[in-house]
Write a protein that holds these residues in place. Structure first.
Motif, mmCIF file in Angstrom:
data_model
loop_
_atom_site.group_PDB
_atom_site.id
_atom_site.type_symbol
_atom_site.label_atom_id
_atom_site.label_comp_id
_atom_site.label_asym_id
_atom_site.label_seq_id
_atom_site.Cartn_x
_atom_site.Cartn_y
_atom_site.Cartn_z
ATOM 1 N N MET A 1 -45.623 86.564 49.317
ATOM 2 C CA MET A 1 -45.094 85.210 49.471
ATOM 3 C C MET A 1 -44.138 85.157 50.659
ATOM 4 O O MET A 1 -43.260 85.985 50.806
ATOM 5 N N LYS A 2 -44.341 84.167 51.528
ATOM 6 C CA LYS A 2 -43.484 84.033 52.701
ATOM 7 C C LYS A 2 -42.102 83.543 52.289
ATOM 8 O O LYS A 2 -41.966 82.658 51.453
ATOM 9 N N ASN A 3 -41.092 84.141 52.877
ATOM 10 C CA ASN A 3 -39.736 83.735 52.570
ATOM 11 C C ASN A 3 -39.458 82.325 53.070
ATOM 12 O O ASN A 3 -40.060 81.846 54.030
ATOM 13 N N SER A 4 -38.540 81.648 52.393
ATOM 14 C CA SER A 4 -38.137 80.298 52.762
ATOM 15 C C SER A 4 -37.430 80.301 54.110
ATOM 16 O O SER A 4 -36.951 81.329 54.576
ATOM 17 N N ASN A 5 -37.385 79.154 54.775
ATOM 18 C CA ASN A 5 -36.602 79.041 56.013
ATOM 19 C C ASN A 5 -35.224 78.451 55.727
ATOM 20 O O ASN A 5 -34.491 78.081 56.638
ATOM 21 N N GLU A 6 -34.858 78.387 54.427
ATOM 22 C CA GLU A 6 -33.565 77.831 54.062
ATOM 23 C C GLU A 6 -32.516 78.932 54.023
ATOM 24 O O GLU A 6 -32.719 79.997 53.441
ATOM 25 N N LEU A 7 -31.394 78.662 54.655
ATOM 26 C CA LEU A 7 -30.293 79.614 54.685
ATOM 27 C C LEU A 7 -29.031 78.910 54.185
ATOM 28 O O LEU A 7 -28.662 77.850 54.691
ATOM 29 N N ILE A 8 -28.398 79.511 53.177
ATOM 30 C CA ILE A 8 -27.194 78.943 52.578
ATOM 31 C C ILE A 8 -25.985 79.766 52.992
ATOM 32 O O ILE A 8 -25.978 80.992 52.879
ATOM 33 N N ILE A 9 -24.967 79.097 53.516
ATOM 34 C CA ILE A 9 -23.706 79.737 53.873
ATOM 35 C C ILE A 9 -22.707 79.445 52.760
ATOM 36 O O ILE A 9 -22.386 78.285 52.499
ATOM 37 N N LEU A 10 -22.236 80.488 52.095
ATOM 38 C CA LEU A 10 -21.284 80.324 50.996
ATOM 39 C C LEU A 10 -19.868 80.624 51.489
ATOM 40 O O LEU A 10 -19.593 81.722 51.978
ATOM 41 N N THR A 11 -18.990 79.653 51.339
ATOM 42 C CA THR A 11 -17.605 79.826 51.747
ATOM 43 C C THR A 11 -16.709 79.921 50.517
ATOM 44 O O THR A 11 -17.104 79.560 49.408
ATOM 45 N N ASP A 12 -15.483 80.390 50.728
ATOM 46 C CA ASP A 12 -14.558 80.534 49.610
ATOM 47 C C ASP A 12 -13.843 79.215 49.315
ATOM 48 O O ASP A 12 -14.159 78.174 49.901
ATOM 49 N N TYR A 13 -12.869 79.252 48.426
ATOM 50 C CA TYR A 13 -12.169 78.037 47.999
ATOM 51 C C TYR A 13 -11.338 77.417 49.120
ATOM 52 O O TYR A 13 -10.909 76.268 49.014
ATOM 53 N N ARG A 14 -11.131 78.170 50.218
ATOM 54 C CA ARG A 14 -10.435 77.630 51.385
ATOM 55 C C ARG A 14 -11.418 77.148 52.443
ATOM 56 O O ARG A 14 -11.040 76.868 53.571
ATOM 57 N N HIS A 15 -12.717 77.104 52.058
ATOM 58 C CA HIS A 15 -13.800 76.703 52.972
ATOM 59 C C HIS A 15 -13.850 77.625 54.187
ATOM 60 O O HIS A 15 -14.088 77.188 55.314
ATOM 61 N N SER A 16 -13.640 78.900 53.934
ATOM 62 C CA SER A 16 -13.541 79.883 55.007
ATOM 63 C C SER A 16 -14.682 80.887 54.927
ATOM 64 O O SER A 16 -15.186 81.212 53.851
ATOM 65 N N LEU A 17 -15.085 81.380 56.098
ATOM 66 C CA LEU A 17 -16.076 82.450 56.201
ATOM 67 C C LEU A 17 -15.564 83.462 57.214
ATOM 68 O O LEU A 17 -15.334 83.130 58.373
ATOM 69 N N GLU A 37 -23.394 77.115 62.184
ATOM 70 C CA GLU A 37 -24.509 76.332 61.640
ATOM 71 C C GLU A 37 -25.461 75.895 62.760
ATOM 72 O O GLU A 37 -26.690 76.006 62.623
ATOM 73 N N ASN A 38 -24.913 75.417 63.857
ATOM 74 C CA ASN A 38 -25.753 74.940 64.958
ATOM 75 C C ASN A 38 -26.563 76.067 65.579
ATOM 76 O O ASN A 38 -27.746 75.891 65.914
ATOM 77 N N HIS A 39 -25.948 77.239 65.724
ATOM 78 C CA HIS A 39 -26.645 78.355 66.368
ATOM 79 C C HIS A 39 -27.767 78.896 65.473
ATOM 80 O O HIS A 39 -28.871 79.158 65.953
ATOM 81 N N ILE A 40 -27.496 79.042 64.190
ATOM 82 C CA ILE A 40 -28.546 79.513 63.280
ATOM 83 C C ILE A 40 -29.627 78.444 63.139
ATOM 84 O O ILE A 40 -30.829 78.734 63.140
ATOM 85 N N GLY A 41 -29.208 77.187 63.029
ATOM 86 C CA GLY A 41 -30.167 76.091 62.891
ATOM 87 C C GLY A 41 -31.080 75.953 64.081
ATOM 88 O O GLY A 41 -32.239 75.538 63.939
ATOM 89 N N SER A 42 -30.615 76.320 65.271
ATOM 90 C CA SER A 42 -31.451 76.214 66.471
ATOM 91 C C SER A 42 -32.629 77.177 66.442
ATOM 92 O O SER A 42 -33.551 77.060 67.254
ATOM 93 N N HIS A 43 -32.621 78.128 65.519
ATOM 94 C CA HIS A 43 -33.714 79.082 65.374
ATOM 95 C C HIS A 43 -34.665 78.693 64.240
ATOM 96 O O HIS A 43 -35.443 79.524 63.765
ATOM 97 N N GLY A 44 -34.591 77.452 63.811
ATOM 98 C CA GLY A 44 -35.559 76.948 62.851
ATOM 99 C C GLY A 44 -35.167 77.048 61.396
ATOM 100 O O GLY A 44 -35.986 76.806 60.513
ATOM 101 N N PHE A 45 -33.914 77.403 61.113
ATOM 102 C CA PHE A 45 -33.459 77.504 59.735
ATOM 103 C C PHE A 45 -32.848 76.190 59.271
ATOM 104 O O PHE A 45 -32.146 75.506 60.025
ATOM 105 N N LYS A 46 -33.131 75.853 58.033
ATOM 106 C CA LYS A 46 -32.483 74.710 57.388
ATOM 107 C C LYS A 46 -31.199 75.227 56.749
ATOM 108 O O LYS A 46 -31.228 76.087 55.875
#
Length: 347
Positions: A1-17, A37-46
């Motif tokens: 099964m092909k992996n999804s093109n969705e990528l989730i960025i999880l931040t902490d309670y301070r909205h920090s990564l 987000e913009n740089h990863i998204g430019s490679h086709g990831f949602k």
């Protein structure tokens, strides 16, 4: 099964990564999420950016979705324990965690870091042969096998704040009592009462913060702090020891002006390639032509070495070269490492 093109960025309670020195105090400021987000998204990831608490496992299935996330270094790992619960649930459901759960487990946890080292063969690097203990009493039961001098480290802690040197047994007991103390008045009183009532009752230990004991590598003049990203891109500094101190971390005696050393860089890559991860931070020392891996991290490591370096090392036609790093952007290096890791190691 092909992996999804969705990528989730999880931040902490301070909205920090992660963290960066670019925007001020490195412990309080995360990297630029919009730029990431913009740089990863430019490679086709949602892309979706969420806090940990926003995940709902009853309404969403994370199978085959890519997850990048934040850890925590708070006292007693209170919040990190919560993060581990969330990330492990994603792992059980089939989400693609970057870096994988075992590397989160090793973060801010030197006991598991050493266990991970034990089960990972790293060619050309000396093994630390550390011993791991959960209580002072376990150390006492095993103390006849300890050869001094040693370095004793609490499982959690940064900048050498929870590191002690022990020249002999008495030094070790003093250090362990300081680093491992969990004394609680209520628990102590209960234990005394139970001991009076039950002759064979063994009281709980008052020293239950886990710790490691390592042979002291004598004769070092310092070590290297090294950051490695996919590419490869290697950033490093030389850290010297203060007089009458054995700890390079936190010494403040650092030099970014380091010449190309192919043997050192090859050793760094051997360490990097021993783990399945897009990036790594390592503390590496050399003595008598032998390399010693002091510590390593895979997530939420400091980025000062990258952001303050004037150059980095990479390979060109199979040869190491030194390149100027004036225009490098942390968020783009982080994103490129994630993307290349997904394309080369996962897909």
């Amino acid at each position: 099964m092909k992996n999804s093109n969705e990528l989730i960025i999880l931040t902490d309670y301070r909205h920090s990564l992660y963290s960066t020195v670019k925007y001020g105090n490195a412990s309080d400021n995360g990297i630029d999420l919009n730029r990431l987000e913009n740089h990863i998204g430019s490679h086709g990831f949602k892309i979706r950016i969420l806090n940990f608490f926003e995940l709902d496992f009853t309404t969403e299935n994370f199978t085959d979705k890519y997850i990048i996330y934040q850890s925590s270094e708070d006292h007693n790992a209170f919040y990190k324990s919560y993060i581990e619960d969330i990330i492990y649930a994603i792992n059980l459901q089939g989400g693609i965690i970057i870096p994988s759960f075992k590397y989160l487990k090793a973060h801010h946890n030197k006991v598991f870091m050493e266990l991970l080292r034990d089960i990972t063969k790293i060619e050309g690097v000396e093994h630390s042969h550390s011993k791991k203990y959960g209580t002072l009493e376990e150390f006492l039961s095993d103390s006849n096998r300890i050869e001094f001098p040693v370095v004793i480290k609490s499982a959690a802690g940064t900048m050498s704040k929870t590191v002690r040197k022990a020249e002999n047994f008495n030094d070790a007991i003093k250090a362990i009592k300081f680093l491992s103390r969990t004394f609680n008045v209520k628990e102590a009183l209960k234990s005394i009462l139970k001991k009076v009532i039950r002759n064979h009752y063994t009281p709980k230990s008052n020293y239950r913060n886990k710790f490691i004991v390592q042979p002291l590598i004598e004769g070092l003049d310092g070590d290297f702090k090294v950051l490695i990203f996919e590419g490869p891109k290697i950033f490093l500094v030389k850290r010297s020891l203060k007089r009458n101190d054995f700890r390079a971390s936190g010494s403040g005696l650092i030099s970014y002006d380091y010449d190309l050393d192919s043997e050192l860089l090859d050793t760094c890559m051997k360490i990097y390639n021993s783990f399945n991860t897009p990036f790594i931070s390592i503390d590496l020392a050399k003595k008598n032509e032998e390399y010693f891996l002091i510590e390593f991290q895979f997530i939420m490591f400091g980025t000062t070495v990258l952001e303050k370096s004037k150059w980095f090392f990479t390979k060109n036609n199979g040869q190491w070269v030194k390149e100027i790093s004036n225009n490098l952007i942390l968020e783009e290096i982080y994103a490129d490492s994630i993307i290349k890791f997904i394309n080369d190691k996962i897909n």
